[in-house]
Design a protein around this motif. Structure first.
Motif, PDB file in Angstrom:
ATOM      1  N   ALA A 324      13.330   7.663  18.231  1.00 42.26           N
ATOM      2  CA  ALA A 324      13.537   7.232  16.850  1.00 42.26           C
ATOM      3  C   ALA A 324      14.757   7.921  16.241  1.00 42.26           C
ATOM      4  CB  ALA A 324      12.298   7.535  16.009  1.00 42.26           C
ATOM      5  N   ARG A 325      15.321   7.306  15.219  1.00 37.32           N
ATOM      6  CA  ARG A 325      16.439   7.893  14.481  1.00 37.32           C
ATOM      7  C   ARG A 325      15.936   9.041  13.614  1.00 37.32           C
ATOM      8  NH1 ARG A 325      16.816   2.261  14.144  1.00 37.32           N
ATOM      9  NH2 ARG A 325      18.622   1.376  15.268  1.00 37.32           N
ATOM     10  N   LEU A 326      16.836   9.960  13.314  1.00 28.50           N
ATOM     11  CA  LEU A 326      16.463  11.164  12.573  1.00 28.50           C
ATOM     12  C   LEU A 326      15.803  10.845  11.233  1.00 28.50           C
ATOM     13  CD1 LEU A 326      16.430  14.186  11.996  1.00 28.50           C
ATOM     14  CD2 LEU A 326      18.835  14.028  11.334  1.00 28.50           C
ATOM     15  N   ASN A 327      16.415  10.001  10.433  1.00 30.99           N
ATOM     16  CA  ASN A 327      15.864   9.757   9.098  1.00 30.99           C
ATOM     17  C   ASN A 327      14.557   8.980   9.163  1.00 30.99           C
ATOM     18  OD1 ASN A 327      16.565  10.426   6.310  1.00 30.99           O
ATOM     19  ND2 ASN A 327      16.431   8.223   5.975  1.00 30.99           N
ATOM     20  N   GLU A 328      14.377   8.176  10.220  1.00 33.63           N
ATOM     21  CA  GLU A 328      13.107   7.460  10.386  1.00 33.63           C
ATOM     22  C   GLU A 328      11.963   8.446  10.539  1.00 33.63           C
ATOM     23  OE1 GLU A 328      14.808   3.443  12.645  1.00 33.63           O
ATOM     24  OE2 GLU A 328      14.006   5.100  13.823  1.00 33.63           O
ATOM     25  N   MET A 329      12.214   9.562  11.228  1.00 37.29           N
ATOM     26  CA  MET A 329      11.188  10.577  11.410  1.00 37.29           C
ATOM     27  C   MET A 329      11.025  11.448  10.160  1.00 37.29           C
ATOM     28  SD  MET A 329       9.974  10.330  14.585  1.00 37.29           S
ATOM     29  CE  MET A 329       9.863   8.609  14.078  1.00 37.29           C
ATOM     30  N   ARG A 356       4.148   4.196  12.448  1.00 43.65           N
ATOM     31  CA  ARG A 356       4.672   3.007  11.798  1.00 43.65           C
ATOM     32  C   ARG A 356       5.982   3.360  11.101  1.00 43.65           C
ATOM     33  NH1 ARG A 356       3.499  -2.542  12.009  1.00 43.65           N
ATOM     34  NH2 ARG A 356       1.350  -2.784  12.674  1.00 43.65           N
ATOM     35  N   ILE A 357       7.055   2.739  11.551  1.00 42.26           N
ATOM     36  CA  ILE A 357       8.359   2.935  10.903  1.00 42.26           C
ATOM     37  C   ILE A 357       8.639   1.679  10.092  1.00 42.26           C
ATOM     38  CG2 ILE A 357      10.836   3.232  11.299  1.00 42.26           C
ATOM     39  CD1 ILE A 357      10.094   4.764  13.850  1.00 42.26           C
ATOM     40  N   THR A 358       8.724   1.837   8.787  1.00 40.28           N
ATOM     41  CA  THR A 358       8.817   0.670   7.925  1.00 40.28           C
ATOM     42  C   THR A 358       9.666   0.943   6.705  1.00 40.28           C
ATOM     43  OG1 THR A 358       7.488  -0.962   6.706  1.00 40.28           O
ATOM     44  CG2 THR A 358       6.740   1.311   6.639  1.00 40.28           C
ATOM     45  N   GLU A 359      10.206  -0.098   6.151  1.00 42.14           N
ATOM     46  CA  GLU A 359      10.982   0.040   4.914  1.00 42.14           C
ATOM     47  C   GLU A 359      10.041  -0.098   3.722  1.00 42.14           C
ATOM     48  OE1 GLU A 359      15.304  -1.344   3.624  1.00 42.14           O
ATOM     49  OE2 GLU A 359      13.952  -3.057   3.787  1.00 42.14           O
ATOM     50  N   ASP A 360      10.177   0.815   2.791  1.00 40.29           N
ATOM     51  CA  ASP A 360       9.387   0.776   1.562  1.00 40.29           C
ATOM     52  C   ASP A 360      10.270   1.342   0.448  1.00 40.29           C
ATOM     53  OD1 ASP A 360       7.644   1.046  -0.553  1.00 40.29           O
ATOM     54  OD2 ASP A 360       5.984   1.828   0.646  1.00 40.29           O
ATOM     55  N   SER A 372      14.425  -2.584  12.803  1.00 40.52           N
ATOM     56  CA  SER A 372      13.984  -1.187  12.796  1.00 40.52           C
ATOM     57  C   SER A 372      12.560  -1.041  12.273  1.00 40.52           C
ATOM     58  CB  SER A 372      14.948  -0.338  11.949  1.00 40.52           C
ATOM     59  OG  SER A 372      16.239  -0.348  12.510  1.00 40.52           O
ATOM     60  N   ASN A 373      12.023  -2.076  11.618  1.00 39.43           N
ATOM     61  CA  ASN A 373      10.614  -2.055  11.218  1.00 39.43           C
ATOM     62  C   ASN A 373       9.772  -2.247  12.481  1.00 39.43           C
ATOM     63  OD1 ASN A 373      10.455  -2.116   8.089  1.00 39.43           O
ATOM     64  ND2 ASN A 373      12.039  -3.624   8.564  1.00 39.43           N
ATOM     65  N   ARG A 374       8.967  -1.248  12.845  1.00 35.73           N
ATOM     66  CA  ARG A 374       8.287  -1.320  14.133  1.00 35.73           C
ATOM     67  C   ARG A 374       7.166  -0.282  14.189  1.00 35.73           C
ATOM     68  NH1 ARG A 374      12.784   1.803  14.353  1.00 35.73           N
ATOM     69  NH2 ARG A 374      12.877   3.601  15.752  1.00 35.73           N
ATOM     70  N   ARG A 375       6.413  -0.311  15.287  1.00 33.66           N
ATOM     71  CA  ARG A 375       5.437   0.753  15.561  1.00 33.66           C
ATOM     72  C   ARG A 375       5.809   1.391  16.891  1.00 33.66           C
ATOM     73  NH1 ARG A 375       1.274  -3.346  16.594  1.00 33.66           N
ATOM     74  NH2 ARG A 375       2.171  -4.795  18.104  1.00 33.66           N
ATOM     75  N   VAL A 376       5.585   2.677  16.984  1.00 32.25           N
ATOM     76  CA  VAL A 376       5.944   3.441  18.175  1.00 32.25           C
ATOM     77  C   VAL A 376       4.701   4.175  18.679  1.00 32.25           C
ATOM     78  CG1 VAL A 376       7.390   5.288  19.096  1.00 32.25           C
ATOM     79  CG2 VAL A 376       8.291   3.783  17.299  1.00 32.25           C
ATOM     80  N   PRO A 377       4.223   3.873  19.884  1.00 36.00           N
ATOM     81  CA  PRO A 377       3.075   4.611  20.429  1.00 36.00           C
ATOM     82  C   PRO A 377       3.400   6.100  20.530  1.00 36.00           C
ATOM     83  CG  PRO A 377       3.530   2.653  21.740  1.00 36.00           C
ATOM     84  CD  PRO A 377       4.682   2.808  20.805  1.00 36.00           C
ATOM     85  N   ILE A 378       2.434   6.938  20.210  1.00 36.26           N
ATOM     86  CA  ILE A 378       2.652   8.387  20.242  1.00 36.26           C
ATOM     87  C   ILE A 378       2.370   8.907  21.646  1.00 36.26           C
ATOM     88  CG2 ILE A 378       1.957  10.614  19.271  1.00 36.26           C
ATOM     89  CD1 ILE A 378       1.192   9.154  16.717  1.00 36.26           C
ATOM     90  N   HIS A 379       3.361   9.561  22.218  1.00 33.70           N
ATOM     91  CA  HIS A 379       3.259  10.075  23.586  1.00 33.70           C
ATOM     92  C   HIS A 379       2.201  11.178  23.661  1.00 33.70           C
ATOM     93  CE1 HIS A 379       4.465  11.837  27.438  1.00 33.70           C
ATOM     94  NE2 HIS A 379       5.163  10.722  27.662  1.00 33.70           N
ATOM     95  N   GLN A 380       1.515  11.243  24.802  1.00 31.09           N
ATOM     96  CA  GLN A 380       0.452  12.241  24.986  1.00 31.09           C
ATOM     97  C   GLN A 380       0.989  13.669  24.851  1.00 31.09           C
ATOM     98  OE1 GLN A 380      -2.827  11.460  25.276  1.00 31.09           O
ATOM     99  NE2 GLN A 380      -3.208  13.673  25.089  1.00 31.09           N
ATOM    100  N   GLY A 465      13.721  -0.071  18.317  1.00 34.75           N
ATOM    101  CA  GLY A 465      14.226  -0.903  17.228  1.00 34.75           C
ATOM    102  C   GLY A 465      15.574  -1.521  17.520  1.00 34.75           C
ATOM    103  N   HIS A 466      15.862  -1.752  18.811  1.00 38.34           N
ATOM    104  CA  HIS A 466      17.113  -2.393  19.198  1.00 38.34           C
ATOM    105  C   HIS A 466      16.897  -3.893  19.359  1.00 38.34           C
ATOM    106  CE1 HIS A 466      19.030   1.496  20.866  1.00 38.34           C
ATOM    107  NE2 HIS A 466      19.649   1.130  19.777  1.00 38.34           N
ATOM    108  N   GLU A 467      17.833  -4.682  18.874  1.00 38.99           N
ATOM    109  CA  GLU A 467      17.762  -6.125  19.064  1.00 38.99           C
ATOM    110  C   GLU A 467      18.467  -6.488  20.368  1.00 38.99           C
ATOM    111  OE1 GLU A 467      19.423  -7.957  15.586  1.00 38.99           O
ATOM    112  OE2 GLU A 467      17.446  -8.233  14.694  1.00 38.99           O
ATOM    113  N   SER A 468      17.868  -7.410  21.134  1.00 37.25           N
ATOM    114  CA  SER A 468      18.473  -7.817  22.399  1.00 37.25           C
ATOM    115  C   SER A 468      19.609  -8.805  22.196  1.00 37.25           C
ATOM    116  CB  SER A 468      17.408  -8.469  23.295  1.00 37.25           C
ATOM    117  OG  SER A 468      16.983  -9.702  22.717  1.00 37.25           O
ATOM    118  N   GLY A 469      19.653  -9.466  21.035  1.00 34.12           N
ATOM    119  CA  GLY A 469      20.670 -10.476  20.777  1.00 34.12           C
ATOM    120  C   GLY A 469      20.206 -11.871  21.138  1.00 34.12           C
ATOM    121  N   SER A 470      19.046 -11.985  21.759  1.00 29.00           N
ATOM    122  CA  SER A 470      18.514 -13.287  22.159  1.00 29.00           C
ATOM    123  C   SER A 470      17.656 -13.869  21.043  1.00 29.00           C
ATOM    124  CB  SER A 470      17.682 -13.150  23.438  1.00 29.00           C
ATOM    125  OG  SER A 470      16.989 -14.351  23.719  1.00 29.00           O
ATOM    126  N   VAL A 471      17.919 -15.120  20.681  1.00 30.27           N
ATOM    127  CA  VAL A 471      17.120 -15.786  19.648  1.00 30.27           C
ATOM    128  C   VAL A 471      15.673 -15.924  20.112  1.00 30.27           C
ATOM    129  CG1 VAL A 471      16.821 -17.921  18.331  1.00 30.27           C
ATOM    130  CG2 VAL A 471      19.123 -17.028  18.753  1.00 30.27           C
TER     131      VAL A 471
END
Length: 506
Positions: A324-329, A356-360, A372-380, A465-471
């Motif tokens: 994740a990006r610094l400010n997201e954390m 949950r990384i979300t804009e508010d 960048s709005n997404r959920r990230v599983p927490i590593h063990q 939160g990277h876009e692949s560029g594919s529609v």
């Protein structure tokens, strides 16, 4: 200790009495302020800079008194700084100080200090802290000091005189605005972040420092080419040069659209080729990871004040195991850590802890872009270190943020100040000197180690939160949780040993 350097409660201050003959003109009895450092070497360097700067202020005040000039000195300070004139005046002041050092038999010390200052100015221009000086001041001081050491003072004085004559000859068009006025129009149309507006203004200040303050209608392609040449000569990367030119192009386009000028003078000016340019950042290698996670923050439980308490411990680990990006954390709230349900390969219901990384905007949370709005599983590994218990403690205390000691910078970025601290910590404490290594490099590590584990690229893009560029990838809603959880379970950092958990969570 330099003449004007004082120490109080371990902190160094600049204190210089204002001479009686200019005291009323300057409206103060002394120059005094804190350098905000306990580092003697750094304070000495800053003190020498301020000694030269205040020399200039005193000399200018005496010149104004001799001319019978009136008006507030504050308004003079607020005026745009002419780099060439500043360099010439600084050179004269340095000559005076060098003559005094020679008379006192202390010339070697003066020359050594001048060389140290030259290195300091170069560090400022390469992106360090400008210590309250403008770009024109730093460049002017650098040029004056270099000229003094190389005996090239005549060129500095002649350049200042030539620029002065040229600027008097510029026929300013009264019906066209100055570049800062176009920035105001651009900002009103785009509503950019304050940081972007400041960046555009800095570009305009740099442009004027090279070409003089001209209205838009008097700016030519030759001016833009001179600006590009200046940026290249300063060692700016092609991407940086292109970014600065794009700032100008955006302003000139506004001027063309509003019939202020007929053509964009920067339209055909290209940045240097970026082919073969080295990537701006790289990932931490095993030794560099060991240096970061072997620091006293992890081995002795130290929590530097600027490191914002537990943020100093958790943010690097979160970045290494989430990408994740610094400010997201940094802006996470306790409620952003939760369990979600998904079906495994056998259609059995499972639960996974996610971030949950979300804009508010109402709560001050921002993200880089919609993906960048997404959920990230927490590593063990994070769970084993006690991250969930750490979040529970924040929730029990009613904290609005997981890391309450983070203080936003002047742009409102939650981790802006922390990022500056981490950069110093990384270089000065951990000894990682490669400038291509920054906090963002942890994101590169996550991508690399994910590939080393031969894991699903689409799941990695969804986590980071990277876009692949594919529609087609936008069909079907949110990316399924199961492949992300399964990938995270297999993710590992080769050769890396987890540090011990914080003392409060052991």
């Amino acid at each position: 200790m330099p003449t004007y350097l004082k120490k109080r409660d371990g902190v160094y201050y600049f204190r210089r009495p204002v001479p009686d003959d200019v005291r009323s003109h300057l409206g103060k009895s002394d120059f005094g302020f804190s350098f905000r450092t306990k580092d003697y070497v750094k304070a000495c360097k800053l003190c020498r800079i301020e000694a030269v700067r205040t020399d200039r202020l005193i000399d200018e005040a005496r010149e104004q008194i001799a001319r019978g000039a009136t008006g507030s000195p504050k308004s003079a300070v607020a005026a745009p700084i002419d780099r060439e004139a500043y360099a010439a005046a600084a050179f004269v002041a340095l000559q005076r100080k060098r003559d005094a050092a020679f008379s006192a038999g202390d010339l070697p010390t003066f020359d050594a200090e001048a060389r140290e200052n030259l290195e300091l100015y170069q560090a400022m221009l390469e992106g360090g802290d400008n210590l309250g000086l403008s770009l024109a001041q730093v460049e002017g001081m650098q040029r004056a000091t270099k000229a003094l050491l190389t005996g090239d003072g005549a060129a500095v004085l002649a350049s200042a005189a030539a620029v002065s004559r040229e600027r008097k000859q510029v026929a300013a068009k009264p019906d066209t605005p100055m570049l800062p006025e176009l920035i105001d129009i651009w900002a009103a149309e785009r509503s950019p972040e304050a940081r972007s507006v400041d960046m555009w203004r800095r570009t305009c200040a740099m442009f004027y420092a090279v070409n003089g303050e001209k209205p838009v209608g008097a700016i030519t392609k030759a001016d833009v080419l001179a600006f590009r040449a200046h940026l290249i000569a300063k060692g700016n990367a092609p991407a940086t040069v292109d970014s600065r030119l794009n700032h100008l192009r955006s302003l000139f386009r506004i001027a063309v659209e509003q019939d202020i000028i007929p053509l964009d003078p920067a339209a055909t000016v290209k940045a240097p080729s970026m082919k073969g340019e080295a990537p701006p950042r790289r990932y931490y290698d095993a030794d560099e990871l060991k240096a970061v996670f072997g620091s006293a923050i992890y081995t002795k439980g130290e929590r530097p004040n600027r490191g914002a308490g537990e943020a100093a411990y958790w943010l690097p680990l979160l970045a290494l195991y989430t990408g994740a990006r610094l400010n997201e954390m940094g802006q996470l709230r306790p409620k952003d850590i939760l369990q979600e349900v998904y079906l495994d390969a056998d259609d059995k219901e499972q639960r996974a802890w996610v971030i949950r990384i979300t804009e508010d905007k109402q709560d001050g949370l921002t993200v880089k872009n919609p993906s960048s709005n997404r959920r990230v599983p927490i590593h063990q590994a994070l769970i084993d270190l006690g991250f969930l218990r750490f979040v529970d403690a924040a929730r029990d205390k009613g904290q609005a943020r997981i890391f309450p000691d983070l203080k936003p910078d002047r742009y409102g970025v939650m981790t802006g100040n922390w990022s500056k601290w981490y950069g110093l910590h990384l270089r000065q404490v951990c000894g990682v000197l490669d400038k291509k290594i920054t906090f963002h490099s942890f994101r590169h590590n996550f991508k690399r180690h994910w590939r080393e584990c031969d894991l699903n690229k689409a799941a990695n893009d969804a986590i980071t939160g990277h876009e692949s560029g594919s529609v087609a990838d936008k069909y079907g809603g949110d990316y399924p949780l199961r492949p992300m959880v399964e990938g995270m379970a297999r993710y590992r950092v080769p050769g890396f040993t987890l540090p011990p958990p914080p003392a409060s969570l052991r």
